[in-house]
Write a protein that holds these residues in place. Structure first.
Motif, PDB file in Angstrom:
ATOM      1  N   ILE A   1       5.525 -20.096  58.767  1.00  0.00           N
ATOM      2  CA  ILE A   1       4.905 -21.404  58.576  1.00  0.00           C
ATOM      3  C   ILE A   1       5.543 -22.082  57.374  1.00  0.00           C
ATOM      4  O   ILE A   1       5.726 -21.474  56.332  1.00  0.00           O
ATOM      5  N   PHE A   2       5.889 -23.346  57.530  1.00  0.00           N
ATOM      6  CA  PHE A   2       6.478 -24.052  56.399  1.00  0.00           C
ATOM      7  C   PHE A   2       5.401 -24.896  55.732  1.00  0.00           C
ATOM      8  O   PHE A   2       5.263 -26.072  55.932  1.00  0.00           O
ATOM      9  N   GLY A   3       4.617 -24.224  54.921  1.00  0.00           N
ATOM     10  CA  GLY A   3       3.549 -24.878  54.190  1.00  0.00           C
ATOM     11  C   GLY A   3       3.190 -24.079  52.963  1.00  0.00           C
ATOM     12  O   GLY A   3       3.967 -23.262  52.480  1.00  0.00           O
ATOM     13  N   TRP A   4       1.970 -24.304  52.480  1.00  0.00           N
ATOM     14  CA  TRP A   4       1.499 -23.622  51.293  1.00  0.00           C
ATOM     15  C   TRP A   4       0.385 -22.687  51.700  1.00  0.00           C
ATOM     16  O   TRP A   4      -0.593 -23.087  52.298  1.00  0.00           O
ATOM     17  N   GLY A   5       0.531 -21.416  51.404  1.00  0.00           N
ATOM     18  CA  GLY A   5      -0.470 -20.425  51.755  1.00  0.00           C
ATOM     19  C   GLY A   5      -1.281 -20.011  50.538  1.00  0.00           C
ATOM     20  O   GLY A   5      -1.096 -20.527  49.436  1.00  0.00           O
ATOM     21  N   PRO A   6      -2.182 -19.050  50.723  1.00  0.00           N
ATOM     22  CA  PRO A   6      -3.020 -18.601  49.608  1.00  0.00           C
ATOM     23  C   PRO A   6      -2.209 -17.982  48.464  1.00  0.00           C
ATOM     24  O   PRO A   6      -2.621 -18.031  47.311  1.00  0.00           O
ATOM     25  N   ALA A   7      -1.055 -17.414  48.778  1.00  0.00           N
ATOM     26  CA  ALA A   7      -0.233 -16.772  47.742  1.00  0.00           C
ATOM     27  C   ALA A   7       0.872 -17.684  47.229  1.00  0.00           C
ATOM     28  O   ALA A   7       1.700 -17.261  46.444  1.00  0.00           O
ATOM     29  N   GLY A   8       0.916 -18.916  47.693  1.00  0.00           N
ATOM     30  CA  GLY A   8       1.960 -19.836  47.262  1.00  0.00           C
ATOM     31  C   GLY A   8       2.724 -20.360  48.454  1.00  0.00           C
ATOM     32  O   GLY A   8       2.217 -20.389  49.574  1.00  0.00           O
ATOM     33  N   PRO A   9       3.953 -20.762  48.233  1.00  0.00           N
ATOM     34  CA  PRO A   9       4.727 -21.336  49.340  1.00  0.00           C
ATOM     35  C   PRO A   9       5.065 -20.281  50.392  1.00  0.00           C
ATOM     36  O   PRO A   9       5.403 -19.144  50.060  1.00  0.00           O
ATOM     37  N   GLU A  10       4.941 -20.674  51.640  1.00  0.00           N
ATOM     38  CA  GLU A  10       5.325 -19.788  52.737  1.00  0.00           C
ATOM     39  C   GLU A  10       6.846 -19.704  52.802  1.00  0.00           C
ATOM     40  O   GLU A  10       7.559 -20.548  52.248  1.00  0.00           O
ATOM     41  N   SER A  11       7.359 -18.712  53.500  1.00  0.00           N
ATOM     42  CA  SER A  11       8.801 -18.458  53.477  1.00  0.00           C
ATOM     43  C   SER A  11       9.614 -19.551  54.157  1.00  0.00           C
ATOM     44  O   SER A  11      10.798 -19.684  53.884  1.00  0.00           O
ATOM     45  N   GLY A  12       9.038 -20.330  55.026  1.00  0.00           N
ATOM     46  CA  GLY A  12       9.796 -21.386  55.696  1.00  0.00           C
ATOM     47  C   GLY A  12       9.766 -22.725  54.979  1.00  0.00           C
ATOM     48  O   GLY A  12      10.420 -23.673  55.422  1.00  0.00           O
ATOM     49  N   LEU A  13       9.028 -22.826  53.864  1.00  0.00           N
ATOM     50  CA  LEU A  13       8.875 -24.117  53.197  1.00  0.00           C
ATOM     51  C   LEU A  13      10.183 -24.620  52.598  1.00  0.00           C
ATOM     52  O   LEU A  13      10.584 -25.759  52.835  1.00  0.00           O
ATOM     53  N   TYR A  14      10.867 -23.795  51.841  1.00  0.00           N
ATOM     54  CA  TYR A  14      12.078 -24.272  51.171  1.00  0.00           C
ATOM     55  C   TYR A  14      13.213 -24.578  52.144  1.00  0.00           C
ATOM     56  O   TYR A  14      13.894 -25.588  51.983  1.00  0.00           O
TER      57      TYR A  14
END
Length: 158
Positions: free
Chosen positions: A28-41
């Motif tokens: 998922i390219f978004g923001w998760g509970p632990a921070g940025p998801e791996s697809g965000l950048y």
């Protein structure tokens, strides 16, 4: 010049589109509970490249409406300086495969400083030895990040 700008923008648009599409593979390219998801950048990088290339394409089409002669992509006499930078850089990348990044960088710096910069030999030797050595200390010893080793120098350890 407009043709070169348009072709470059289309190539970069394709690269940005591939990066956007491939970012889904990383999650998922978004923001998760632990921070940025791996697809965000990868998504943000691809989006930036795509938007920038669309802006360049828009500028190309807006400029094409004006009736003024197009400038040549490579003006007379400009190819030699470009090749004098590009050829040593390409040779450094090729040489990295065989002798590693540090030795290739040192050789590149020496050749470039002497050939292009016309620096004195003492300056060339100091910079081309000390900078790769400093990079080795910082990356390999302090940060413990191994950088590319060449096939000929991979057995050497300091």
């Amino acid at each position: 010049m407009r043709k070169a700008d348009a072709i470059t923008a289309l190539v970069l648009l394709a690269i940005g589109s591939v990066a956007i599409y491939d970012s889904r593979r990383h999650g998922i390219f978004g923001w998760g509970p632990a921070g940025p998801e791996s697809g965000l950048y990868p998504f943000l990088l691809g989006s930036g490249i795509a938007v920038g290339s669309l802006i360049v394409l828009a500028q190309v089409f807006l400029r094409s409406r004006r009736a003024r002669p197009d400038e040549p992509f490579i003006p007379p006499g400009a190819l030699k300086p470009v090749l004098s930078v590009g050829i040593p850089a390409a040779l450094m990348v090729l040489l990295t495969e065989f002798v590693g990044l540090y030795l290739a960088a040192g050789l590149y710096l020496a050749v470039y400083m002497r050939w292009i910069g016309k620096h004195r030999w003492i300056t060339v030797l100091a910079v081309s030895v000390l900078l790769p050595f400093a990079g080795y200390i910082v990356f390999e010893k302090w940060f413990l990040i191994p950088l590319p080793e060449g096939s000929l120098t991979s057995r050497l350890r300091f």
